[in-house]
Scaffold this active site. Structure first.
Site, PDB file in Angstrom:
ATOM      1  N   THR A 122       0.177  -7.076  13.310  1.00  8.93           N
ATOM      2  CA  THR A 122       0.602  -5.725  12.957  1.00  8.93           C
ATOM      3  C   THR A 122       0.949  -5.493  11.494  1.00  8.93           C
ATOM      4  O   THR A 122       1.664  -4.556  11.198  1.00  8.93           O
ATOM      5  CB  THR A 122       1.776  -5.251  13.853  1.00  8.93           C
TER       6      THR A 122
ATOM      7  N   GLU B 259       6.268   4.752   7.416  1.00  5.75           N
ATOM      8  CA  GLU B 259       5.840   5.926   6.657  1.00  5.75           C
ATOM      9  C   GLU B 259       6.612   7.169   7.095  1.00  5.75           C
ATOM     10  O   GLU B 259       6.500   7.623   8.231  1.00  5.75           O
ATOM     11  CB  GLU B 259       4.341   6.143   6.837  1.00  5.75           C
TER      12      GLU B 259
ATOM     13  N   THR C 110       0.871  -1.188   0.000  1.00  9.10           N
ATOM     14  CA  THR C 110       0.000   0.000   0.000  1.00  9.10           C
ATOM     15  C   THR C 110       0.905   1.235   0.000  1.00  9.10           C
ATOM     16  O   THR C 110       1.339   1.690  -1.041  1.00  9.10           O
ATOM     17  CB  THR C 110      -0.971  -0.012   1.195  1.00  9.10           C
TER      18      THR C 110
ATOM     19  N   ASN D 184      -0.277  10.392   5.425  1.00  6.98           N
ATOM     20  CA  ASN D 184      -1.553   9.993   6.008  1.00  6.98           C
ATOM     21  C   ASN D 184      -2.638  11.040   5.862  1.00  6.98           C
ATOM     22  O   ASN D 184      -3.827  10.714   5.856  1.00  6.98           O
ATOM     23  CB  ASN D 184      -1.343   9.627   7.483  1.00  6.98           C
TER      24      ASN D 184
END
Length: 413
Positions: free
Chosen positions: A199, A285, A162, A408
């Protein structure tokens, strides 16, 4: 038994005898890739030519995605033949229709490979709360079936990405009773990483032979020492799943509890999961630092884990890591807020091997400057000694950068 050397090999999940895989674009993500396959592949298939035993762990989040609930039911059967996993859509919070969509994905692949539906697993990752474009997914499963290959492991690893920036795969080989055995796997994970069973998504296989109950015990122990030590942002996903299957195609005797052979197998599995865990952490990220937070000298192991997690999850501590600022006061504050029993006047803190706090008091600007130099590295250790007992724990974490916010903030746009 003479100890066998555990060797790194290429191939990931398809390094295992009797395993084929594929990664294709089916239309969940916005556009088929032109230059970079990682930008668009969104459907992965993994098939074992021989039915296998299976074990798994899934998220502790009470909000579980439809494929997670399906996996949990099927794990009770202990048998594995195949897996279909999509990225770009989590199929979470999608109600009864989402559950039916997961079942249709399972059933389509089961028919294509002519295996019982209960041996075919489903996983999803991506945006929460949106229905899958099921006709596209079912068409993609058929296309993927036609692309299955013993060299398709990396395409499968790319298809489950992703916000990951690179595919994550690993494989090792070693000898059991004079025969070669392989463990290989793929994983995805970058954000929503917090220590609680799984996770992320991770699919691992082996050509060793082992019963489902014993495989389950080994997997849970190993996950506890690898994936459960990770935290990127303290956020637990709705879709976290780890599956481990064993098809026995190495034709070695079935592994038994308490034997040297099982100990070697568990060591090799630990190496694979550790490597995949570090890949996930380094690809966190927006992350620029990988930090090993170790708490020593606590009253109990639970206290050590709680304190390490409090430090590793602190946004103030993580931004200090990013700024390469040895702000040990934030670390002391995080320990104090964790709720464990300790005497702050006994605490020692060191960054790598540079002491910065002794008996709860800072050692001055010179020590902080030395520590800040170490913080320029992409990886470093933070060691906290409480001097309350003998228990200890380790958590892996990352820094928190502006890039994390940008990624995000625009995840759905």
């Amino acid at each position: 038994m003479k100890q066998s050397t555990i060797r790194d090999i290429a191939g990931g999940i398809t390094a295992i005898k009797g395993v084929r895989a594929a990664g294709v674009y089916c239309g969940i993500k916005r556009a088929k890739p032109v230059l970079s396959p990682a930008e668009g592949l969104d459907l992965a298939l993994i098939v074992s030519d021989r039915p296998a035993t299976v074990a798994g762990v899934t998220t502790n989040n009470r909000t579980k995605a439809a494929p997670v609930l399906l996996c949990e039911r099927q794990l009770k059967g202990g048998r594995f033949s195949a897996l279909v996993a999509n990225s770009g859509n989590a199929n979470a919070c999608t109600g009864p229709q989402g559950a039916r969509d997961a079942v249709q994905m399972r059933d389509r692949l089961a028919r294509l490979i002519d295996r019982p539906a209960g041996e075919v697993f489903v996983a999803s990752t991506g945006v929460i709360g949106k229905r899958l474009p099921l006709p596209k997914v079912l068409s993609g499963i058929r296309e993927g079936y036609g692309c299955l290959s013993v060299t398709g492991g990396q395409e499968a690893a790319r298809a489950i990405m992703t916000t990951d920036t690179s595919p994550k795969e690993a494989a090792v080989s070693f000898e059991l009773d004079g025969k070669s055995v392989v463990i290989g796997g793929i994983a995805k994970g970058s954000g929503m990483i917090a220590p609680n069973l799984a996770t992320m998504l991770c699919f691992v296989g082996t050509d060793a032979g082992i019963s489902s109950p014993l495989l389950r015990r080994v997997l849970r122990r190993t996950v506890g020492d690898t994936f459960n030590t990770m935290t990127v942002d303290g956020c637990m996903s709705t879709n976290d799943t780890v599956l481990l299957f064993a098809n026995g195609m190495s034709d070695t005797p079935s592994l038994k509890a308490g034997t040297p052979q099982l100990a070697l197998f568990e060591e090799a599995l630990f190496q694979i999961l550790s490597r995949l865990a570090r890949m996930i952490m380094k690809d966190g990220e927006g992350a620029t630092k990988l930090v090993r937070v170790e708490v020593k000298g606590s009253r109990t192991t639970r206290d050590a884990k709680v304190a390490a997690r409090a430090v590793a999850d602190s946004a103030l501590v993580k931004t200090a890591f990013f700024g390469e600022d040895c702000n040990w006061g934030r670390i002391m504050a995080a320990i104090g807020a964790s709720g464990i029993r300790f005497d702050p006047s006994r605490v020692e803190i060191a960054l790598d091997t540079i002491p910065v706090v002794r008996q709860g008091v800072g050692l001055g600007a010179a020590a902080e400057r030395q520590a800040a130099v170490r913080m320029r590295r992409s990886e470093f250790d933070l060691t906290i000694h409480l001097h309350e007992g003998t228990a200890e724990a380790v958590v892996l974490t990352t820094d928190l950068s502006e890039a994390y916010v940008r990624i995000n903030a625009g995840y759905r746009s």
